[in-house]
Each structure stands twice: as C-alpha cells, then as structure tokens.
Design an enzyme around this catalytic site. Structure first.
Site, mmCIF file in Angstrom:
data_model
loop_
_atom_site.group_PDB
_atom_site.id
_atom_site.type_symbol
_atom_site.label_atom_id
_atom_site.label_comp_id
_atom_site.label_asym_id
_atom_site.label_seq_id
_atom_site.Cartn_x
_atom_site.Cartn_y
_atom_site.Cartn_z
ATOM 1 N N TYR A 387 0.860 -1.190 0.000
ATOM 2 C CA TYR A 387 0.000 0.000 0.000
ATOM 3 C C TYR A 387 0.895 1.240 0.000
ATOM 4 O O TYR A 387 1.739 1.410 0.873
ATOM 5 C CB TYR A 387 -0.890 -0.028 1.242
ATOM 6 C CG TYR A 387 -2.031 0.976 1.275
ATOM 7 C CD1 TYR A 387 -2.147 2.020 0.364
ATOM 8 C CD2 TYR A 387 -3.021 0.873 2.252
ATOM 9 C CE1 TYR A 387 -3.204 2.918 0.412
ATOM 10 C CE2 TYR A 387 -4.082 1.771 2.323
ATOM 11 C CZ TYR A 387 -4.161 2.792 1.408
ATOM 12 O OH TYR A 387 -5.199 3.699 1.472
ATOM 13 N N CYS A 388 0.701 2.118 -0.968
ATOM 14 C CA CYS A 388 1.395 3.397 -1.066
ATOM 15 C C CYS A 388 2.913 3.184 -1.031
ATOM 16 O O CYS A 388 3.461 2.449 -1.831
ATOM 17 C CB CYS A 388 0.908 4.338 0.028
ATOM 18 S SG CYS A 388 1.464 6.044 -0.188
ATOM 19 N N ILE A 389 3.609 3.799 -0.075
ATOM 20 C CA ILE A 389 5.064 3.658 -0.032
ATOM 21 C C ILE A 389 5.470 2.220 0.294
ATOM 22 O O ILE A 389 6.544 1.766 -0.088
ATOM 23 C CB ILE A 389 5.665 4.649 0.986
ATOM 24 C CG1 ILE A 389 7.168 4.763 0.812
ATOM 25 C CG2 ILE A 389 5.297 4.284 2.406
ATOM 26 C CD1 ILE A 389 7.781 5.872 1.646
#
Length: 653
Positions: A387-389
């Site tokens: 998720y994301c980074i």
C-alpha cells in the site's frame, strides 16, 4: 505514503454544543483554564417589556426571551473572555517557543525565486498583464452591476454555489456578505489564473508558484475570519458569544497540544482507542523483532486458500487504516473470503534506527516477513500487498527477488503505489534540493528521525481547504467540538521516519526517478522492474492527490514483462482503497488492456457501480491455490506473543 484523507474521505456529522458530563474535558492551556470561573452571568429574571415607542431603534441582534441590554452585556463578557483565552494561549506559546531555535529558513519551500520568475515573465509581457488587468476590471464591473440591480429590488439570477465554504444560505441572504463572497472568488480566480497563464518558465517552478498562490488565496477567504463570516457571526449572536468562548478554548487546547504550535484537531481523539474500538480484527502477533510485528488474523471460514496473503502497509502510517471498524475492515473482509491474512506492523522508529534504510527494510522487513509467513503456514509461496510507499518498497523487492531468482512471492497487489515518479503530483514540490536540505537539518535536530507531525503538515497543505481551514472555521470560529471520526483519528496517528530511509526515498524516487530508470540500488543490486514476471494487480484512484492516477498508471506500465491487471477506483487515496462492497459507494473502471497512456485506457474502460474489491478478490482467488483447512494463529510453529493489534501500533510519536 498514505495519508490523509483525504481527499475523498466521507465526513462524519459534527456535534454541536458542549461536551456531555460523561466525556472528559479537552485539555486547555493553563492560563486559559484559570478563566473558567469568569463565565458569563446567568440570564436575568424576566422583566416587563420596554416601551417600544420610546425605546429607539431596534438592536441589530435579536435575543428572544431576554432583555436586550442584559443579553448584550452577556455577549460583551463572553467576547472579552474569548479574547483573554486566546491571548493567554498565544502568550504561553510564545514563552514555550522562546528558547527554541529559530526556523531553519525564512523560505523553506523556495517560493521566493519561483514567484520572482513568474513575476519577471509577466513583467516582460506588458500586453498580457494589461489584458489581465482589464479582465479583472470587467469582472468587478459585472459584479457591481448585478449588485446594484439587486439593491434596486430586481431579481438577479446567480450561479449555483459549488464552493462548500459558501454553501450556507447566510452568504447569499445578506447583500453585503454576498458581495464579499463574490468579490473574493473573482479576485482569487483571477490571481490563480494569472500565475497559470505564464508559459515561459520552468514547469516545476511554475507549479510551485501556482501551488503557493492557491495556498495564499485559500488562506484569505472571508470564511476564515469572524468579522466576514455570517455563519460564525450568527452562531455568536444566537449563543450570546458562548460559541466564540468555546472556539477560543478549542484554540487554547490545540496550542497546548502542539507545545506552542497550533495543531488543529481534526477529530475527537478521546473517542477512540487502538485495540478497543479501532483495529479490533481478532488475531495474534506471531513474530516480533526490532523492525516489525507479524500479525496473523483469525480465520473466518472453515477452509482457506493454500497461499497466504501478506500485507505491507506504508511505514508513514499505521496498518489499521485497513481495520478501522468491522463494517469497513478490509482485513476482516479478506478473512471472510477465505484468505489467511498476515500484516507487517512496522515499528514506530526512534533515533536508534536513524541509520535504517531501504536495505534494512528489504532484508529485515520484506524478506524476513515472507520467511516467517511461510514458516508459520507451511506454504511454499505467498501473495503480497503493498500500500502506497509500502508498495514502492514491495516493487523494488520484487525486482531484487527477480535478480536473485527468488520465487517465494507468486503474485502481488499494489494499492495507490508509485514506482514511476515522473508525474507524482504536488508532492514533487516538496522534494527539490533546497527543501530536502531543510528536511535533513530538521531530522538532524530531532536526532535522526522525521517527526510524524512534519509529514502530517505536508499532507494537510496539499488539501488546505479540507484539512486545515474547514477545521479552523468549525473548531475556532463556530466553537464546535471536533467530530468523532475514526478515519481522522487514524490520520492524526502519525509515525516517525528514519533519516537514511526517508532521504533516500525522497532523493532517489521523487528527485531522480531512479527505480523506473533501473538506477535504484537496494540490497547491493541495481534493480530492474522489467525483470519482474509474476502477476500484478494495480489499484489507482481517480481523485488521489498523493499517488495520482496517471503516476500509478505509469508505474503499472514500468513492469513491462509482468501480467498486469489495473483497476481505477472512484474517490481518492483512502476512500478509493477502503471501500467495502456493502457500502455501495463510488464506482470503478476495468480494462484488460494496458495501452501507452491512461487517457487511452480510460476511453475503452468499462464503468461498474460500487467497490472494486470483488473484482480484485476474483483475481486473487485465482492466484491463491486450492482450499485447505483453516489455520489457527495459536497453533502454528511460531508461538503466539500477544493478541492483535500488537504493541508497535500503539506507540505514539
């Protein structure tokens, strides 16, 4: 870098009035607290109605059921109390900040040179500047003409109000406030348009000037000032000034909470507790080391898929965005679909981990978590989510695995994750070398970690009207209590970041776009995304301002030899991801092809109502093997350490 909502997150209804007696009072500055006993006097006993014929002109405030003079005295006392509360809070803040070092730079975002370039360009084109001035004059003339007609009693049609700052009917009912509103909108639109019209400066320099011009015009909205906000004035009149007293008490409490800096409350933080009414999915911590806790969640079905599922959330936030409440918990939903769900709950790093970088998060994070999941389940392969980074790390890890011939991960899903940062949105404005030097000095001053509040301020600035000014108006001008909203509670529960990891991330990804170029080094290797050949599922969100959909699309295409499935969801960085099917909200688009541009993909995409989760689950089931007997976290080879959500997620910054 998951962050704030917001963009997109549904807003909870606000509560008005004082907190109930069962609820503990919010903290407030010491000097302000001493003023509690200076409360306004109680309403007087009813008196005979005054002789209206000799009373003179009516007072502009209407206080039904109370003598106007006594009501005005009450109002005056409350205004004085509000002023004293605010002054005391500001005085305490000044004292608390007196012995702290001054700001590292008067212009940390390097706005001055950007504005100089834009203004120089405008000055070199006097014809364009003259045309812009004439346009502004014409807009004002149109405004005053319509105002004059309205004053003369003529019905004047007005455009629907789309700006939610001015949705309240009070802005249109009073001609003075209506003119103020419209004049502001004309001027703000003109200023932002003028800066955007410049076409002979560096695109990033121009975007910097546009961004901070927008911040400036947003800050000067008449809705942000008591004297020019009819809704706040009305609340003050109706409550005899008590709304303003409450607002300044909220202000004092936020100043104290920020240790001398204004830290605007976005939620009633006392209403939530991790592990009690958020992050409540049942499970066990089955592994703990210096970098993460590995949580295995309880089975919700008699059979589970053979291939377990391991989630790597962003280390900038805490994992329980995927487990806020039972009705919107992705973790509970995945368990109910028959998956064995694990999550890597990152430690909230302190100064002892200032030197941790991507190598540590690869070897001690991704590789160790994969190893422990396989040890616990007896499986030979695992599916992962980034998720994301956390997805950026997972993508780099997959490329490292491909280079080493490591096939333990059989399929991966990316939520709002970027690997190609060429079009990474407004966060690029915060990653030029001038600002990176400022960040580095700030981290050095904090012992080698970036305080969680620093990233929160950056994310808030990306959507200032929604995440700063709306709360400023509601909390301080209106005197309302912050809402009891789980997502905003999570949004404020920030984590620290190690200097080595964060600076490498900003410079290598945002600054150099090294991962997509094949120039990023991790685990002793320069990794190549094109070497990854396992099935990948990318989720992007149409209104995402942190991982823009075009950036995610470019990232999906960077895995040029993988079997990529991409879905575009409605809403933004949080609500676009956390959107359970039961909510029946938003929509999503699918397209089996992956043409060169997002625009081409969208032109052929099929729109579907509601959540994308079922589409993804079908894909995931196909990649997760046969059904096996459900796994009990307390009966695996790894001993259960403590119940979910564990200890690391509870550590405050």
């Amino acid at each position: 870098m998951a962050k704030p909502p917001a963009d997109d997150a549904p807003r909870a209804p606000r509560r008005s009035g004082r907190p109930t007696s069962a609820k503990p009072p919010r903290p407030r500055a010491k000097a302000a607290a001493k003023l509690e006993e200076t409360a306004a006097p109680p309403p007087p006993e009813p008196k005979p109605a005054p002789d209206t014929e000799s009373a003179g002109a009516a007072n502009p405030f209407d206080f039904p059921g109370a003598d106007q003079r006594e009501a005005l005295e009450t109002l005056s006392l409350n205004i004085a109390k509000a002023a004293m509360t605010a002054q005391a809070a500001i005085a305490e803040a000044a004292l608390s900040q007196a012995d702290r070092p001054a700001a590292l730079s008067p212009d940390p975002f390097n706005v001055g040179p950007a504005m100089t370039s834009v203004m120089s360009s405008l000055a070199s084109r006097p014809d364009r500047l003259f045309s812009a001035q004439a346009d502004l004059f014409n807009r004002y003339m149109d405004l005053w003409a319509s105002t004059a007609r309205r004053a003369a009693g003529e019905e004047v049609a007005s455009a629907p109000v789309k700006d939610k700052r001015f949705k309240d009917p009070a802005w249109a009912e009073n001609p003075m406030f209506d003119v103020m509103r419209q004049s502001y909108l004309v001027t703000a639109d003109w200023m932002n348009g003028l800066v955007s019209s410049v076409d002979d400066v560096d695109p990033r320099t121009k975007r910097r000037a546009e961004f901070f011009t927008k911040l400036l015009t947003d800050a000067f909205s008449p809705s942000n000032f008591l004297a020019s906000n009819p809704v706040a004035l009305k609340a003050m009149a109706e409550t005899n000034g008590e709304s303003l007293v409450r607002g300044m008490q909220n202000f004092a409490a936020d100043m104290e909470r920020g240790a001398g800096k204004l830290k605007i409350s976005q939620a009633d933080y006392g209403q939530f507790e991790v592990g009690v009414n958020v992050a409540t999915a049942p499970g066990q911590v089955v592994w703990r080391d210096e970098l993460f806790e590995l949580i295995q969640f309880d089975a919700a079905t008699d059979k589970q898929r053979a291939v377990p599922l391991l989630i790597f959330p962003p280390w900038i936030n805490k994992f329980y965005i995927l487990d806020l409440q039972p009705e919107n918990s992705m973790i509970r939903w995945l368990s109910a679909q028959g998956f064995t769900v694990f999550v890597c709950s990152w430690v909230n790093p302190d100064v002892d981990k200032a030197g941790f970088g991507f190598d540590e998060y690869l070897e001690k994070g991704v590789y160790r978590a994969v190893e422990k999941v396989l040890e616990q389940t007896g499986a030979k392969h695992v599916n992962t989510i980034g998720y994301c980074i956390g997805g950026t790390l997972m993508g780099a890890s997959l490329a490292h695995m491909a280079a080493k011939g490591d096939d333990r991960v059989s399929a991966t899903t990316f939520f709002a994750a970027q690997h190609d940062f060429a079009e990474a949105g407004d966060l690029l404005l915060f990653t030029d070398e001038h600002w990176l030097n400022e960040i580095e000095q700030q981290m050095d001053a904090a012992g080698g970690v970036l305080p969680g509040a620093a990233m929160a301020e950056t994310f808030n600035a990306l959507r200032a009207n929604d995440l700063i000014w709306s709360f400023f108006v509601s909390n301080y001008l209106m005197g309302k209590a912050p809402p009891a909203f789980d997502l905003l509670f999570w949004n404020a529960d920030q984590t620290r970041m190690p200097k080595a990891l964060h600076m490498n991330y900003l410079r290598s990804m945002y600054g150099q776009n090294a991962l997509t170029k094949g120039e990023f080094e991790i685990g002793g290797l320069k990794v190549d995304l094109s070497k990854v050949k396992i099935p990948l599922y990318f989720q992007a969100s149409r209104e995402d301002h942190i991982a823009p959909m075009n950036s995610v699309y470019r990232s999906a295409r960077a895995f040029s030899n993988a079997a990529v499935t991409l879905t575009l969801a409605g809403s933004g960085h949080i609500a676009g991801v956390v959107n359970p099917p039961s909510a029946n909200k938003y929509q999503h688009w699918t397209n089996a092809a992956l043409p060169p541009t997002l625009a081409e993909w969208q032109s052929e995409a099929v729109e579907h109502p509601g959540s994308w989760w079922n589409h993804w689950a079908a894909w995931l089931h196909d990649k997760s093997g046969d059904w096996v007997a459900a796994r009990d976290p307390q009966k695996g080879p790894l001993p259960a350490i403590e119940p979910a959500p564990g200890s690391y997620v509870k550590v405050k910054s």
